[in-house]
Design a protein around this motif. Structure first.
Motif, PDB file in Angstrom:
ATOM      1  N   ASP A  57     -28.785 -19.236 -58.159  1.00 58.12           N
ATOM      2  CA  ASP A  57     -28.577 -18.607 -59.455  1.00 58.12           C
ATOM      3  C   ASP A  57     -28.268 -19.675 -60.507  1.00 58.12           C
ATOM      4  N   VAL A  58     -28.752 -19.460 -61.719  1.00 56.07           N
ATOM      5  CA  VAL A  58     -28.499 -20.413 -62.807  1.00 56.07           C
ATOM      6  C   VAL A  58     -27.057 -20.311 -63.293  1.00 56.07           C
ATOM      7  N   MET A  59     -26.589 -19.089 -63.503  1.00 56.86           N
ATOM      8  CA  MET A  59     -25.265 -18.872 -64.094  1.00 56.86           C
ATOM      9  C   MET A  59     -24.200 -18.855 -62.998  1.00 56.86           C
ATOM     10  N   LEU A  60     -23.510 -19.982 -62.836  1.00 51.44           N
ATOM     11  CA  LEU A  60     -22.468 -20.109 -61.831  1.00 51.44           C
ATOM     12  C   LEU A  60     -21.180 -20.593 -62.497  1.00 51.44           C
ATOM     13  N   PRO A  61     -20.022 -20.255 -61.934  1.00 53.65           N
ATOM     14  CA  PRO A  61     -18.766 -20.780 -62.490  1.00 53.65           C
ATOM     15  C   PRO A  61     -18.639 -22.276 -62.219  1.00 53.65           C
ATOM     16  N   ILE A  81     -36.301 -25.220 -53.800  1.00 59.06           N
ATOM     17  CA  ILE A  81     -35.310 -24.492 -54.575  1.00 59.06           C
ATOM     18  C   ILE A  81     -35.995 -23.425 -55.424  1.00 59.06           C
ATOM     19  N   ILE A  82     -35.543 -22.183 -55.226  1.00 59.73           N
ATOM     20  CA  ILE A  82     -36.006 -21.056 -56.037  1.00 59.73           C
ATOM     21  C   ILE A  82     -34.849 -20.645 -56.943  1.00 59.73           C
ATOM     22  N   MET A  83     -35.036 -20.774 -58.249  1.00 60.83           N
ATOM     23  CA  MET A  83     -33.991 -20.444 -59.207  1.00 60.83           C
ATOM     24  C   MET A  83     -34.016 -18.954 -59.523  1.00 60.83           C
ATOM     25  N   LEU A  84     -32.824 -18.366 -59.606  1.00 63.94           N
ATOM     26  CA  LEU A  84     -32.669 -17.000 -60.078  1.00 63.94           C
ATOM     27  C   LEU A  84     -32.120 -17.052 -61.495  1.00 63.94           C
ATOM     28  N   THR A  85     -32.795 -16.427 -62.418  1.00 66.08           N
ATOM     29  CA  THR A  85     -32.340 -16.446 -63.798  1.00 66.08           C
ATOM     30  C   THR A  85     -32.465 -15.068 -64.422  1.00 66.08           C
ATOM     31  N   ALA A  86     -31.486 -14.724 -65.243  1.00 62.92           N
ATOM     32  CA  ALA A  86     -31.539 -13.460 -65.960  1.00 62.92           C
ATOM     33  C   ALA A  86     -32.292 -13.597 -67.267  1.00 62.92           C
ATOM     34  N   TYR A 104     -39.144 -19.930 -59.562  1.00 65.97           N
ATOM     35  CA  TYR A 104     -38.081 -19.160 -60.184  1.00 65.97           C
ATOM     36  C   TYR A 104     -38.404 -17.679 -60.062  1.00 65.97           C
ATOM     37  N   VAL A 105     -37.342 -16.873 -60.056  1.00 68.51           N
ATOM     38  CA  VAL A 105     -37.473 -15.415 -60.047  1.00 68.51           C
ATOM     39  C   VAL A 105     -36.535 -14.882 -61.119  1.00 68.51           C
ATOM     40  N   VAL A 106     -37.048 -13.998 -61.952  1.00 70.93           N
ATOM     41  CA  VAL A 106     -36.253 -13.445 -63.045  1.00 70.93           C
ATOM     42  C   VAL A 106     -35.547 -12.176 -62.583  1.00 70.93           C
TER      43      VAL A 106
END
Length: 228
Positions: A57-61, A81-86, A104-106
């Motif tokens: 996931d892109v958005m991590l603490p 690496i497969i990125m997850l992004t909103a 990447y996967v949205v």
């Protein structure tokens, strides 16, 4: 997906329900799964676990997904690496690819889509895990750099081989010219995008795909392989 025993996937997301959903689904598929909810934990687990695939996931603490991706690619020689992004933003996708992300996967995404992209990354980056890859009428033997279509070995140049392999492995997924250039020719390729059209035309001739039913052109979007 068959023959996934021993294939390791690291899941990195700070949303517990997403981690649980992916852990359950991918474990049932037969994968060996580990998970992390923050960037530093992901780095530490990856160093010990040595995953083939990281779903990140892109958005991590704390440390965000971009930095995790950069460090993993720097420290591990062969990892997908497969990125997850909103965010369905071109800039985010370009940034991810530039720092080493492979796909990447949205969000929100379907499990079937993620599973298909995991399969594509495994076939593309870890072909020896499967030996020969069979997809529809194609057999891809990466050790021999040979592609068989309808039981006939195709006479392909090295670039034609890499292009056709990339298209077939990602069958069902629309691939833009720029994405194809990055993955087949490399990020430092300084030529024109039209070179893709030239090679696609050559592949269609060798596949006797006169009506473009196998390698489809989606005007303004790119190309997609549709397998029977």
């Amino acid at each position: 997906m068959n023959n996934v025993k021993g294939i390791k996937i690291l899941l990195v997301d700070d949303e517990p329900h997403i981690l649980q959903f992916l852990e359950f689904g991918l474990t049932n598929e037969g994968f060996d799964i580990r998970s992390a909810s923050d960037g530093m934990s992901a780095i530490n687990i990856a160093a010990e676990f040595h995953p083939h695939i990281v779903v990140l996931d892109v958005m991590l603490p704390g440390m965000d997904g971009w930095e995790v991706c950069r460090l993993l690619k720097k420290n591990m020689s062969n990892i997908a690496i497969i990125m997850l992004t909103a965010k369905d933003e071109v800039d985010d996708r370009v940034k991810g690819l530039n720092i080493g992300a492979d796909d990447y996967v949205v969000k929100p995404f379907s499990f079937e889509e993620l599973l298909a992209r995991i399969g594509a990354r495994l076939r593309n980056q870890f072909p020896t895990l499967f030996g020969e890859v069979m997809l529809g009428p194609f057999r891809i033997d990466d050790r021999r750099k040979e592609i068989t279509y309808l039981e006939q070995v195709l006479e392909l140049s090295p670039t034609e081989y890499e292009l056709l392999k990339y298209l077939v492995i990602n069958q069902g997924i629309v691939l833009s010219k720029s994405t194809i250039l990055d993955q087949v020719w490399g990020y430092d390729f300084g030529g024109e995008e039209n070179i893709v059209e030239v090679y696609i035309r050559s592949l269609r001739e060798k596949l006797n795909d006169k009506e473009h039913r196998l390698i489809r052109t989606l005007r303004g979007a790119g190309y997609r392989v549709d397998l029977p």
